[in-house]
Design a protein around this motif. Structure first.
Motif, short mmCIF file in Angstrom:
data_model
loop_
_atom_site.label_atom_id
_atom_site.label_comp_id
_atom_site.label_asym_id
_atom_site.label_seq_id
_atom_site.Cartn_x
_atom_site.Cartn_y
_atom_site.Cartn_z
N ASP A 351 47.08 39.42 46.59
CA ASP A 351 46.56 38.05 46.48
C ASP A 351 45.04 38.12 46.34
O ASP A 351 44.32 38.20 47.33
CB ASP A 351 46.94 37.21 47.70
N ARG A 353 43.39 35.80 44.39
CA ARG A 353 43.05 34.55 43.70
C ARG A 353 41.66 34.07 44.05
O ARG A 353 41.06 33.27 43.31
CB ARG A 353 44.09 33.48 44.04
N GLU A 356 36.91 35.63 41.45
CA GLU A 356 36.76 35.13 40.09
C GLU A 356 36.06 36.19 39.24
O GLU A 356 34.84 36.16 39.06
CB GLU A 356 35.99 33.82 40.09
N GLY A 364 48.41 41.01 38.83
CA GLY A 364 47.45 40.65 39.85
C GLY A 364 46.88 41.82 40.61
O GLY A 364 46.23 41.65 41.64
#
Length: 423
Positions: A351, A353, A356, A364
């Motif tokens: 994870d 996310r 950026e 991912g």
């Protein structure tokens, strides 16, 4: 806390702190940001009877190695925590705890802006170099159909399991046969609970073979030092779940077939479920056979190593199955079998996310070489298979951290300085 720091290490586990150890000795100003407390996962996300599966002599961190009385033994959870805190007493990392990085954004001019959420609220910090040390797979996986199961059945992920007493009375279904799943199943089995275990494709390995721990043999054979691009089996081998074995009570094999002779009920891959009805793929026999084949294959590799070097060792042997299913079960009625708890031990997922930056593949996962990405100033540490099979383990952290720190030091100093640390 300054508004700009040359280097920020995000994550205060042993990997991030190892990079900090090297940066500190190179005189590079930096900050380590940890969402909880330093190395907290060892105390907070391991069950009470947890032990390492790698021998204690594998435990090496910058400037600090295991020097206890049992190098070939296996530290318990509490002993690992004590050992790590002993390491933390040897240096003073610039650590900020209870502060989470919620966003990392790349700015113009090759800088990063980090949004921090801590005890004093939200604030921003910029840096030239960001080292991500949050672990490879932080989010526990639970299947989508878990929410449609009977709400009377208690469900926990493996990282939330600590001991049998925390579970309601009754039988327990453990889903997953990696290291955590099989060891938790053993923990419950030894406590006298009726255990149902759904197994996947995890391989297994002998604990001891021909007079030594198998992982000591494998280390001597160079398996933990082989770069990922040279490792036998390539990407397919790296994607496999780690071999299951245990360090409990001095170390032993985990033999699911023997558990079955003692009353544990085995199943193949869990595919679906609703209310109290679960369905499994008919894969149990093949999964057991495949795990045993890997076990014997590793023994064969060790045999060839012994023969090649002329090492004196006890005679070779092979595992012979002590049990086999008459038929692969495909259904389980939780109510009929008295199953009151399910423990999900089917792993974690990445994870990132909150980052950026164009540094991730379609799944991912970070696109990196020994932790270094194509995004200037962005690197990773502590990932499984980051450089070798030893990456992400105590055995490989020091080497990986030094490499990443060297890159960071050269970048911060514009190539005018190199990391020089007395070993």
């Amino acid at each position: 806390m300054k508004s700009h720091v040359p280097v920020v290490v995000i994550g205060g586990g042993q990997a991030g702190l190892s990079v900090s150890w090297y940066l500190g000795r190179a005189g590079v100003e930096h900050l380590v940001v940890e969402a909880d407390t330093a190395v907290h996962a060892w105390a907070d996300k391991r069950w009470d009877n947890f032990t390492l599966v790698t021998p204690n002599w594998h435990c090496k961190l910058p400037g600090y190695t295991y020097d206890g009385p049992d190098p070939d033994g296996f530290m318990t959870r509490d002993q690992v925590v004590e050992w790590l805190h002993g390491w933390l007493e040897t240096f003073e990392p610039p650590l900020v705890e209870h502060t989470k990085v919620t966003r990392l954004q790349r700015l113009s001019g090759d800088r990063f802006e980090l949004t921090l959420d801590g005890p004093d609220g939200m604030r921003s910090v910029t840096c030239d170099q960001a080292v991500i040390a949050t672990g490879g797979y932080p989010l526990p996986v639970v299947p989508p159909f878990a929410s449609s199961l009977d709400p009377a059945v208690h469900q926990v992920h493996s990282e939330e399991y600590f001991n049998p007493e925390q579970l309601p009375d009754g039988s327990v279904l453990v889903v997953g046969s990696g290291q955590s799943g099989t060891q938790i199943a053993e923990d419950l089995h030894l406590a006298g609970r009726q255990v149902h275990l759904a197994i996947g494709n995890a391989p297994r390995v002998a604990r001891f073979y021909r007079g030594r721990d198998c992982m000591t043999w494998l280390s001597d054979m160079g398996l933990y030092d082989t770069p990922t691009q040279e490792y036998p089996g390539g990407r397919a081998a790296q994607e496999k779940t780690n071999h299951y074995v245990t360090g409990r009570d001095g170390g032993r094999d985990i033999d699911l077939r023997r558990f079955a002779t003692e009353g544990m009920k085995l199943y193949g891959v869990l595919t679906d479920g609703k209310d109290a009805e679960l369905r499994f793929a008919p894969t149990l026999t093949a999964a057991l056979d495949r795990a045993d084949a890997v076990y014997n294959s590793i023994c064969g590799d060790i045999d060839r190593h012994i023969e090649k070097l002329g090492i004196e060792a006890p005679e070779a042997s092979r595992y012979e199955p002590v049990w086999a299913p008459e038929v692969d079960p495909t259904e389980l009625d939780l109510a009929a079998e008295g199953v009151t708890s399910i423990i999900w031990a089917i792993g974690y997922r990445p994870d990132y996310r909150w980052i950026e930056a164009s540094a991730f593949d379609g799944g991912g996962r970070p696109m990196q070489t020994r932790g270094i990405t194509e995004v200037p100033g962005l690197s990773f540490i502590g990932l499984p298979w980051m450089h070798t099979w030893g990456s992400g383990r105590f055995l490989g952290i020091d080497r990986d951290a030094r490499y990443v720190a060297e890159h960071v030091v050269e970048s911060v100093c514009d190539g005018r300085a190199r990391l020089v640390v007395a070993q």
